[in-house]
Scaffold this motif. Structure first.
Motif, PDB file in Angstrom:
ATOM      1  N   HIS A 257       3.931   3.548  -7.492  1.00  0.00           N
ATOM      2  CA  HIS A 257       4.073   2.156  -7.067  1.00  0.00           C
ATOM      3  C   HIS A 257       5.538   1.740  -6.907  1.00  0.00           C
ATOM      4  CE1 HIS A 257      -0.133   2.232  -8.298  1.00  0.00           C
ATOM      5  NE2 HIS A 257      -0.291   1.129  -7.586  1.00  0.00           N
ATOM      6  N   GLN A 258       6.453   2.686  -7.061  1.00  0.00           N
ATOM      7  CA  GLN A 258       7.862   2.436  -6.750  1.00  0.00           C
ATOM      8  C   GLN A 258       8.055   2.821  -5.288  1.00  0.00           C
ATOM      9  OE1 GLN A 258      10.837   2.733  -5.606  1.00  0.00           O
ATOM     10  NE2 GLN A 258      12.297   3.482  -7.101  1.00  0.00           N
ATOM     11  N   PRO A 259       8.322   1.876  -4.395  1.00  0.00           N
ATOM     12  CA  PRO A 259       8.345   2.185  -2.963  1.00  0.00           C
ATOM     13  C   PRO A 259       9.224   3.362  -2.562  1.00  0.00           C
ATOM     14  CG  PRO A 259       8.286  -0.169  -3.268  1.00  0.00           C
ATOM     15  CD  PRO A 259       8.434   0.422  -4.646  1.00  0.00           C
TER      16      PRO A 259
ATOM     17  N   TRP B 259      -2.214   4.374  -2.685  1.00  0.00           N
ATOM     18  CA  TRP B 259      -1.057   3.776  -3.361  1.00  0.00           C
ATOM     19  C   TRP B 259       0.235   4.173  -2.658  1.00  0.00           C
ATOM     20  CZ3 TRP B 259      -2.429   6.018  -8.850  1.00  0.00           C
ATOM     21  CH2 TRP B 259      -3.652   5.488  -9.269  1.00  0.00           C
TER      22      TRP B 259
ATOM     23  N   GLU C 127       0.685   2.338   0.612  1.00  0.00           N
ATOM     24  CA  GLU C 127       1.158   0.974   0.376  1.00  0.00           C
ATOM     25  C   GLU C 127       2.653   0.963   0.046  1.00  0.00           C
ATOM     26  OE1 GLU C 127      -3.053  -0.524  -1.698  1.00  0.00           O
ATOM     27  OE2 GLU C 127      -1.222  -0.307  -2.891  1.00  0.00           O
ATOM     28  N   SER C 128       3.051   1.867  -0.850  1.00  0.00           N
ATOM     29  CA  SER C 128       4.451   1.918  -1.262  1.00  0.00           C
ATOM     30  C   SER C 128       5.359   2.316  -0.110  1.00  0.00           C
ATOM     31  CB  SER C 128       4.625   2.896  -2.433  1.00  0.00           C
ATOM     32  OG  SER C 128       4.036   2.392  -3.610  1.00  0.00           O
TER      33      SER C 128
ATOM     34  N   GLN D  35       4.427  -4.798  -7.936  1.00  0.00           N
ATOM     35  CA  GLN D  35       3.998  -3.405  -7.969  1.00  0.00           C
ATOM     36  C   GLN D  35       3.767  -2.918  -9.396  1.00  0.00           C
ATOM     37  OE1 GLN D  35       2.842  -2.860  -4.847  1.00  0.00           O
ATOM     38  NE2 GLN D  35       3.738  -0.803  -4.909  1.00  0.00           N
TER      39      GLN D  35
END
Length: 314
Positions: free
Chosen positions: A176-178, A256, A259-260, A297
């Protein structure tokens, strides 16, 4: 193109504009703590039994005033283990993604660092720079193996299930860390920027820091379980964010990462970030967006982590 208000899966947010503290140790611990709060009581006991198989359990729970707190602190601290094993005193091997053992899932007999398990590069280029073939082993391939192995019905040994749980506590946060989800290729950086590690930025605090590290540092630096609990529960902490339930139900690691990666490409590499490696001064708008995305996030990661564990160990 999505607007920031559309992609933040948060409602009833308290103090979004306040400075956030978070993905280094502090961020991973806060995510784990919020997830722990949403575990079913019988699941917490099963989790603790698995975590006790890790040789660091005593260290994780040291100083806790009672058994209940010891279990909480162990869970929270375990979220940093996948980074801890990169330290020299663990004597884990710095292996590569093309090694024969890259995609294995064998439990604590594995003394490889597996740094490439922490990310998946969704490669892109804004100027048509050629892109390489993606790596065959990454955070998605390994999370899928671990999620499948965690239930007792999987047939995996408790050693493997413990190892996988500890890794999952960390990797769900990483996913979840882009900038763990995208690498940019430009004419100035034709071999890729390694998820923002080769671009330099200057935030309002005045230091020059790699773009990736700037994002990683959103929740502050190293922390203790006690500190992570305090920060997450403090006014404006991620414990006070309410995640959209539909978003929380998504437990596919590839989703996920998708999204990131979208967040990274739309916001992480947005102006004023350069297409080269020269340091650029960040704007207030850029920094505000990063703080908001980081908090959103992290809260989403915690909700999804809790669901994964509750479903696997119910």
């Amino acid at each position: 193109m999505l607007r920031l208000s559309q992609i933040l899966p948060i409602v009833a947010v308290l103090g979004l504009a306040q400075p956030a503290q978070a993905w280094w140790d502090a961020g991973h611990m806060q995510i784990a703590y919020v997830a722990y709060k949403h575990l079913d009581a019988p699941v917490k006991d099963k989790v603790d039994a698995l975590l006790r198989l890790n040789p660091d359990y005593t260290k994780w729970s040291a100083g806790a005033p009672d058994d209940r707190t010891a279990k909480l602190w162990a869970f929270v601290h375990a979220a940093t283990w996948a980074d801890d094993i990169k330290n020299a005193d663990y004597h884990y091997t710095r292996d590569s993604v093309d090694s024969a053992t890259a995609g294995q899932n064998i439990g604590y007999a594995d003394h490889n660092q597996h740094a490439y398990w922490h990310f998946k590069d969704t490669n892109f280029s804004p100027d048509g720079t050629p892109l390489p073939t993606p790596d065959p082993v990454d955070i998605v391939t390994q999370l899928k193996l671990m999620i499948a192995a965690l239930p007792a019905s999987s047939g995996a040994s408790d050693d493997v299930r413990s190892y996988d749980l500890v890794w999952m506590l960390h990797l769900v946060g990483d996913a979840h860390q882009p900038l763990h989800a995208s690498t940019r290729y430009t004419r100035q950086i034709p071999n890729g920027d390694s998820g923002g590690n080769l671009e330099m930025v200057i935030p309002a605090t005045g230091e020059t820091i790699a773009l990736h590290a700037y994002w990683d540092a959103m929740f502050g630096g190293y922390d203790s379980p006690f500190g992570a609990v305090f920060d997450a529960d403090d006014k404006g902490g991620i414990s006070h964010l309410t995640v959209n339930d539909t978003s929380a139900q998504i437990v596919d690691p590839q989703s996920w990462i998708d999204e990131s990666a979208q967040l990274a490409q739309q916001y992480g590499f947005a102006a004023p970030v350069s297409t080269g490696d020269n340091a650029v001064l960040l704007t207030r708008e850029y920094e505000t967006n990063v703080r908001n995305i980081a908090r959103s996030q992290a809260a989403l990661a915690a909700a999804r982590l809790a669901k994964l564990i509750n479903d696997a160990l119910k």
